[in-house]
Design a protein around this motif. Structure first.
Motif, short mmCIF file in Angstrom:
data_model
loop_
_atom_site.label_atom_id
_atom_site.label_comp_id
_atom_site.label_asym_id
_atom_site.label_seq_id
_atom_site.Cartn_x
_atom_site.Cartn_y
_atom_site.Cartn_z
N TRP A 1 -11.02 2.45 16.99
CA TRP A 1 -9.68 1.99 17.36
C TRP A 1 -9.24 0.80 16.52
O TRP A 1 -8.05 0.65 16.20
N VAL A 2 -10.18 -0.05 16.15
CA VAL A 2 -9.86 -1.17 15.27
C VAL A 2 -9.38 -0.65 13.91
O VAL A 2 -8.39 -1.14 13.35
N MET A 3 -10.06 0.35 13.39
CA MET A 3 -9.66 0.92 12.11
C MET A 3 -8.29 1.61 12.20
O MET A 3 -7.51 1.58 11.24
N LEU A 4 -7.99 2.19 13.34
CA LEU A 4 -6.69 2.82 13.53
C LEU A 4 -5.57 1.77 13.53
O LEU A 4 -4.50 1.99 12.95
N VAL A 5 -5.82 0.64 14.17
CA VAL A 5 -4.84 -0.46 14.14
C VAL A 5 -4.58 -0.90 12.71
O VAL A 5 -3.44 -1.15 12.31
N ASN A 6 -5.63 -0.99 11.90
CA ASN A 6 -5.45 -1.36 10.50
C ASN A 6 -4.56 -0.37 9.76
O ASN A 6 -3.68 -0.75 8.98
N ALA A 7 -4.77 0.92 9.99
CA ALA A 7 -3.96 1.94 9.31
C ALA A 7 -2.48 1.77 9.63
O ALA A 7 -1.61 1.89 8.76
N LEU B 1 -4.85 6.10 3.30
CA LEU B 1 -6.29 6.14 3.09
C LEU B 1 -7.05 5.68 4.33
O LEU B 1 -8.12 6.21 4.66
N ALA B 2 -6.53 4.69 5.02
CA ALA B 2 -7.23 4.12 6.17
C ALA B 2 -7.25 5.06 7.36
O ALA B 2 -8.21 5.06 8.15
N LEU B 3 -6.22 5.89 7.52
CA LEU B 3 -6.10 6.74 8.70
C LEU B 3 -7.24 7.76 8.82
O LEU B 3 -7.84 7.89 9.91
N PRO B 4 -7.60 8.52 7.78
CA PRO B 4 -8.69 9.50 7.94
C PRO B 4 -10.03 8.88 8.32
O PRO B 4 -10.78 9.46 9.11
N LEU B 5 -10.35 7.70 7.76
CA LEU B 5 -11.62 7.06 8.11
C LEU B 5 -11.62 6.67 9.58
O LEU B 5 -12.63 6.84 10.28
N TYR C 1 -18.14 4.71 1.69
CA TYR C 1 -18.19 4.49 0.24
C TYR C 1 -16.92 5.02 -0.44
O TYR C 1 -16.31 4.35 -1.29
N VAL C 2 -16.51 6.24 -0.07
CA VAL C 2 -15.32 6.84 -0.69
C VAL C 2 -14.07 6.03 -0.36
O VAL C 2 -13.24 5.75 -1.24
N PHE C 3 -13.93 5.65 0.91
CA PHE C 3 -12.76 4.86 1.31
C PHE C 3 -12.72 3.53 0.57
O PHE C 3 -11.66 3.11 0.07
N ALA C 4 -13.85 2.85 0.47
CA ALA C 4 -13.90 1.54 -0.19
C ALA C 4 -13.48 1.66 -1.64
O ALA C 4 -12.72 0.83 -2.16
N CYS C 5 -13.95 2.69 -2.32
CA CYS C 5 -13.62 2.87 -3.74
C CYS C 5 -12.14 3.19 -3.92
O CYS C 5 -11.47 2.64 -4.80
N ALA C 6 -11.61 4.11 -3.08
CA ALA C 6 -10.20 4.49 -3.20
C ALA C 6 -9.29 3.30 -2.91
O ALA C 6 -8.28 3.09 -3.60
N LEU C 7 -9.62 2.51 -1.89
CA LEU C 7 -8.81 1.34 -1.58
C LEU C 7 -8.86 0.33 -2.72
O LEU C 7 -7.86 -0.34 -3.03
N GLY C 8 -10.01 0.22 -3.38
CA GLY C 8 -10.12 -0.67 -4.52
C GLY C 8 -9.19 -0.28 -5.66
O GLY C 8 -8.62 -1.15 -6.34
N VAL C 9 -9.02 1.02 -5.88
CA VAL C 9 -8.09 1.49 -6.92
C VAL C 9 -6.67 1.05 -6.59
O VAL C 9 -5.94 0.57 -7.47
N VAL C 10 -6.27 1.21 -5.35
CA VAL C 10 -4.92 0.80 -4.94
C VAL C 10 -4.75 -0.72 -5.08
O VAL C 10 -3.73 -1.20 -5.58
N ASN C 11 -5.77 -1.46 -4.67
CA ASN C 11 -5.69 -2.93 -4.75
C ASN C 11 -5.60 -3.43 -6.19
O ASN C 11 -5.07 -4.52 -6.42
N ALA C 12 -6.12 -2.67 -7.13
CA ALA C 12 -6.05 -3.08 -8.53
C ALA C 12 -4.60 -3.19 -9.01
O ALA C 12 -4.29 -3.95 -9.92
N VAL C 13 -3.71 -2.43 -8.39
CA VAL C 13 -2.28 -2.52 -8.69
C VAL C 13 -1.58 -3.48 -7.73
O VAL C 13 -0.76 -4.30 -8.14
N GLU C 14 -1.94 -3.41 -6.46
CA GLU C 14 -1.23 -4.18 -5.44
C GLU C 14 -1.40 -5.69 -5.58
O GLU C 14 -0.43 -6.45 -5.47
#
Length: 421
Positions: free
Chosen positions: A176-182, A94-98, A113-126
């Motif tokens: 580039w910071v976001m890419l490092v996160n991905a 999810l992080a890579l496309p953003l 907005y879309v990235f934040a919501c999608a990551l929240g779904v994953v975090n609900a399990v993680e």
């Protein structure tokens, strides 16, 4: 691991936990770099809009509010190591496309907005799965130490991440910071796959019988779990929205650049790290009085940030506030986790996560509205005063009933009593 092992880093003697902690340091550092980059991106796209920043925060945490209890149910029913591998792979994907959108200049607010919501779904399990998995890595005797160390490495990453993020944003840009996160999610996945499954201390699973309602009933019937949960709800709703309040304080009150904002975040995390290291010495379940008293101290310090007269004063008080916040959260975590039965732990920790993080959307929207009219200082003052009052109430309630609570009886089955967040 022998029961007599001592030292603040004793849980790190367990190989599986060392692998887990190393992977988490890499991944969480990337996550905190992303937090700074995302906040800076949103503020840049919206001309410093508090409402937009609050909306991003709300979208990221709303799935936790809606889905975390189901995530806890999955943790009690399935292999936690496999679940964590899957969630970290998905988070990286999810992080890579953003990151690529930002690098190519195509990022828009709705993408965030879309990235934040999608990551929240994953975090609900993680999140509940990760917290419950720590117990499987080290067993109940080392659980308080492992939990405190988890908070420590989390805050090491929170110190390194924002500081490095501020420098990289200035040097090469947000993308580039976001890419490092991905890429950083690879660290957790590698650590998980290198673990020895034979050394995991897996307790009983709920299987198909694991129902959400049974976990809720377990908490409701235990006053020693219910009171800290209620206190946590009040504090999380108003007092723990630093992802929203800190960037606004930095930019609108002190007119800080990215590096100075990173310094504020780093100082706050340094205080949290100091408190987490103090908590590594904890060997028993904390009392109700300790949990409530730590909330009172945290409330006073947070309100003090809102009254700070200058940037240097704010830096000092933020260090203390960071320490008080993590000390309270850890004390509440240990009281709840060490008081819950193993077969319910995934669902109980899912409820804990739901309260701690799932209340953030509502709190962010409320504080965002308050700060829209009263400024960033009003957010800290509101959070501090609400936390202070809630802690005082819990202190009165908990102190009156603590002697009658079932803390003295064993809360873990004998077969688990062998030598995590």
């Amino acid at each position: 691991m022998s029961a007599g092992a001592t030292g603040p880093f004793r849980a790190l003697r367990v190989r599986n936990f060392r692998l887990f902690a190393l992977g988490q340091v890499v991944s969480v550092a990337g996550t905190w770099m992303m937090v700074v980059a995302q906040d800076w991106l949103v503020l840049g796209l919206t001309d410093d809009s508090a409402s937009a920043l609050a909306t991003v925060t709300a979208l990221q945490f709303t799935p936790l509010l809606l889905l975390t209890l189901y995530g806890g149910r999955l943790a009690d029913r399935h292999d936690k190591r496999a679940l964590l591998t899957l969630t970290n792979v998905v988070s990286g994907a999810l992080a890579l496309p953003l990151a690529l959108l930002v690098l190519t200049g195509g990022a828009r607010l709705w993408h965030v907005y879309v990235f934040a919501c999608a990551l929240g779904v994953v975090n609900a399990v993680e999140v509940p799965t990760r917290m419950a998995f720590v117990g499987e890595l080290v067993g109940p005797e080392l659980l308080p130490n492992a939990s405190a160390l988890s908070a420590a490495y989390f805050n090491v990453a929170r110190i390194a991440g924002p500081a490095l993020s501020g420098l990289l944003i200035t040097a090469v840009g947000i993308g580039w910071v976001m890419l490092v996160n991905a890429v950083s999610y690879v660290g957790t996945v590698v650590g998980l796959r290198l673990m020895s499954t034979a050394e995991l201390r897996r307790g009983p699973r709920g299987g198909d019988r694991a129902r959400i309602v049974d976990g809720l009933r377990h908490v409701r019937e235990r006053r020693d779990l219910l009171v800290p949960m209620a206190l946590l709800a009040a504090v999380a709703l108003f007092g723990l929205n630093f992802q929203l309040t800190l960037p606004l304080l930095a930019k609108s009150v002190y007119h800080a650049d990215a590096s100075s904002f990173g310094l504020l975040t780093t100082v706050f995390a340094a205080g949290s790290l100091a408190a987490a290291l103090v908590a590594t010495g904890r060997r028993a379940r904390p009392s109700a009085r300790l949990v409530a008293g730590s909330a009172v101290v945290f409330g006073v310090l947070e309100a003090g940030v809102g009254r700070a007269s200058s940037y240097p004063v704010a830096v000092v008080v933020l260090f203390l506030t960071g320490g008080a916040s993590i000390y309270f959260v850890q004390a509440a975590n240990h009281r709840i986790q060490l008081g819950s039965a193993p077969e319910f732990r995934g669902r109980v920790l899912a409820l804990y996560t739901l309260i701690l993080q799932g209340s953030t959307p509502l709190g962010a929207l409320l504080l965002g509205r308050i700060m829209q009219h009263g400024g960033a200082r009003a957010g800290f003052l509101t959070g501090g005063l609400v936390t202070l009052v809630a802690g005082a109430v819990a202190l009165a309630v908990g102190s009156r009933g603590e002697a009658r609570e079932p803390d003295a009886r064993p809360v873990l089955p004998a077969e688990e009593q062998r030598a995590r967040p």
